[in-house]
Design an enzyme around this catalytic site. Structure first.
Site, short mmCIF file in Angstrom:
data_model
loop_
_atom_site.label_atom_id
_atom_site.label_comp_id
_atom_site.label_asym_id
_atom_site.label_seq_id
_atom_site.Cartn_x
_atom_site.Cartn_y
_atom_site.Cartn_z
N ASN A 10 -0.46 -1.74 5.39
CA ASN A 10 -1.88 -2.10 5.42
C ASN A 10 -2.67 -0.81 5.31
O ASN A 10 -2.83 -0.10 6.29
CB ASN A 10 -2.19 -2.85 6.73
CG ASN A 10 -3.66 -3.20 6.84
OD1 ASN A 10 -4.43 -3.03 5.90
ND2 ASN A 10 -4.05 -3.69 8.01
N TRP A 11 -3.11 -0.52 4.07
CA TRP A 11 -3.80 0.75 3.86
C TRP A 11 -5.21 0.75 4.43
O TRP A 11 -5.84 1.80 4.53
CB TRP A 11 -3.88 1.05 2.35
CG TRP A 11 -2.57 1.42 1.71
CD1 TRP A 11 -1.33 1.44 2.29
CD2 TRP A 11 -2.37 1.82 0.35
NE1 TRP A 11 -0.38 1.82 1.39
CE2 TRP A 11 -0.99 2.06 0.18
CE3 TRP A 11 -3.21 2.00 -0.75
CZ2 TRP A 11 -0.44 2.47 -1.04
CZ3 TRP A 11 -2.68 2.40 -1.96
CH2 TRP A 11 -1.30 2.64 -2.10
N LYS A 12 -5.72 -0.42 4.78
CA LYS A 12 -7.10 -0.54 5.30
C LYS A 12 -8.07 0.14 4.34
O LYS A 12 -7.83 0.17 3.14
CB LYS A 12 -7.18 0.02 6.72
CG LYS A 12 -6.13 -0.60 7.65
CD LYS A 12 -6.34 -0.30 9.09
CE LYS A 12 -5.23 -0.97 9.90
NZ LYS A 12 -5.38 -0.79 11.34
N HIS A 98 -6.60 -10.34 10.12
CA HIS A 98 -6.34 -9.10 10.85
C HIS A 98 -7.35 -8.97 11.99
O HIS A 98 -8.50 -9.38 11.85
CB HIS A 98 -6.45 -7.91 9.89
CG HIS A 98 -5.99 -6.64 10.51
ND1 HIS A 98 -6.78 -5.89 11.34
CD2 HIS A 98 -4.80 -6.00 10.45
CE1 HIS A 98 -6.10 -4.84 11.76
NE2 HIS A 98 -4.89 -4.88 11.24
N GLU A 100 -9.10 -6.64 12.95
CA GLU A 100 -10.35 -5.96 12.56
C GLU A 100 -11.28 -6.93 11.85
O GLU A 100 -12.51 -6.85 11.99
CB GLU A 100 -10.02 -4.73 11.69
CG GLU A 100 -9.39 -3.62 12.53
CD GLU A 100 -8.42 -2.72 11.79
OE1 GLU A 100 -8.42 -2.70 10.55
OE2 GLU A 100 -7.64 -2.03 12.48
N GLU A 170 0.30 -8.72 16.13
CA GLU A 170 -0.26 -7.37 16.30
C GLU A 170 -1.10 -7.32 17.57
O GLU A 170 -2.27 -7.69 17.55
CB GLU A 170 -1.14 -7.00 15.11
CG GLU A 170 -0.42 -7.01 13.78
CD GLU A 170 -1.13 -6.12 12.77
OE1 GLU A 170 -0.50 -5.18 12.29
OE2 GLU A 170 -2.32 -6.36 12.48
N GLY A 176 -3.47 1.30 15.97
CA GLY A 176 -4.14 2.58 15.75
C GLY A 176 -4.27 3.41 17.02
O GLY A 176 -4.99 4.41 17.04
N SER A 216 0.99 0.50 15.65
CA SER A 216 1.60 1.82 15.82
C SER A 216 3.09 1.87 15.49
O SER A 216 3.85 2.60 16.12
CB SER A 216 1.33 2.36 17.22
OG SER A 216 -0.07 2.48 17.44
N GLY A 237 0.00 0.21 9.58
CA GLY A 237 -1.26 0.82 9.16
C GLY A 237 -1.07 2.30 8.89
O GLY A 237 -0.55 2.70 7.85
N GLY A 238 -1.48 3.12 9.86
CA GLY A 238 -1.49 4.57 9.69
C GLY A 238 -0.24 5.16 9.06
O GLY A 238 -0.33 5.99 8.14
P1 PGA Z 1 -1.40 0.81 12.89
O1 PGA Z 1 -2.13 -0.47 12.27
O2 PGA Z 1 0.00 0.81 12.36
O3 PGA Z 1 -2.20 1.99 12.36
O4 PGA Z 1 -1.44 0.68 14.36
C1 PGA Z 1 -1.45 -1.68 12.13
C2 PGA Z 1 -2.37 -2.73 11.58
O5 PGA Z 1 -3.56 -2.73 11.95
O6 PGA Z 1 -1.98 -3.56 10.76
#
Ligand code: PGA
Length: 254
Positions: A10-12, A98, A100, A170, A176, A216, A237-238
């Site tokens: 997930n590159w966001k 998600h 977010e 999640e 994050g 994470s 994500g990250g």
């Molecule tokens: P993260 O994000 O790996 O940076 O914690 C995961 C996500 O939000 O899908």
């Protein structure tokens, strides 16, 4: 292993186009050596969907995902992106719900139901995200909370439809933050979700549904998390923004 094991990125809202191309090239340079039940899904920003599809098309088990879609089929909805548009450029997955999106864009379980329906009608695979905030975890009510997210957005689906859904658990407190759920915490929730699915759809259907862990995930913890019996890969994500890191996460799939 009958159900798919998936490493989803997930590159966001990260990376310029040039940076995205570099990352795609780095990921596609070498053979990924995926087994038949293993898949890689790259959730890229909308403007990069088509080039990402083109860059990855020689890799049969690599798929491109949108990070969101409209809850409307088409029409005068400035700035929105329809599932038909996503499918028409060759993307095959959509990340839906998600945390977010739920938190910053007020997406309710009811809106997410619409998105799931449209995605499935377009033959796209939804990656349906669920997960509890820290306060819910601390109050010990996370199992009921997450089960309700599934019930309200997914449990109207038929048996054949639910088998096409990928679920991503999640916990919001782990996204994050560098604070990963322990492998035991992830397994406990994933087993609970599978039991919840089994109560509605039967054990055989529940056993066929991939449930990813997100929050994470990194190269250093992927093997332990993915090694849990009900954890079928991750939504990352990250750590998905660095090729070497994400390649190790892919290699950690069981
Ligand atoms: P993260 O994000 O790996 O940076 O914690 C995961 C996500 O939000 O899908």
């Amino acid at each position: 292993m009958t159900r798919n094991q998936i490493a989803a990125a997930n590159w966001k809202m990260h990376l310029t186009y040039a940076e995205a191309v570099d990352l795609l090239n780095a990921l596609c340079q070498q053979p990924l050596n995926l087994q038949p039940h293993q898949q890689v899904v790259l959730g890229v920003p909308f403007p990069y969907l088509l080039p990402a599809v083109e860059k990855t098309k020689s890799h049969s088990q690599v798929y491109i995902a949108a990070q969101n879609c409209s809850d409307k089929l088409q029409g005068a909805f400035t700035g929105e992106t329809a599932v038909g548009m996503i499918a028409s450029v060759g993307a095959t997955f959509v990340i839906i719900g998600h945390s977010e999106r739920r938190e910053y864009f007020n997406e309710s379980n009811a809106v997410l139901t619409e998105k799931v329906n449209l995605t499935l009608a377009q033959q796209l695979t939804p990656i349906f995200c669920c997960g509890e905030a820290l306060a819910i975890r601390e109050s010990g009510t996370q199992n009921a909370f997450v089960a309700q997210q599934l019930q309200e957005s997914l449990f109207h689906l038929s048996d054949a439809q639910i088998k096409k859904v990928v679920i991503a658990y999640e916990p919001i407190w782990a996204i994050g933050t560098g604070k990963t759920a322990s492998a035991e915490q992830a397994q406990e929730m994933h087993a609970h979700l599978r039991t919840t699915l089994a109560q509605r759809y039967g054990a055989e259907t529940a056993a066929a549904i991939s449930i990813l862990y997100g929050g994470s995930v990194k190269a250093a913890n992927a093997k332990e998390l993915f090694g849990m019996p009900d954890v079928d890969g991750g939504l990352v994500g990250g750590a998905s923004l660095q090729a070497a890191e994400f390649l190790q996460i892919i290699a950690a799939l069981k």
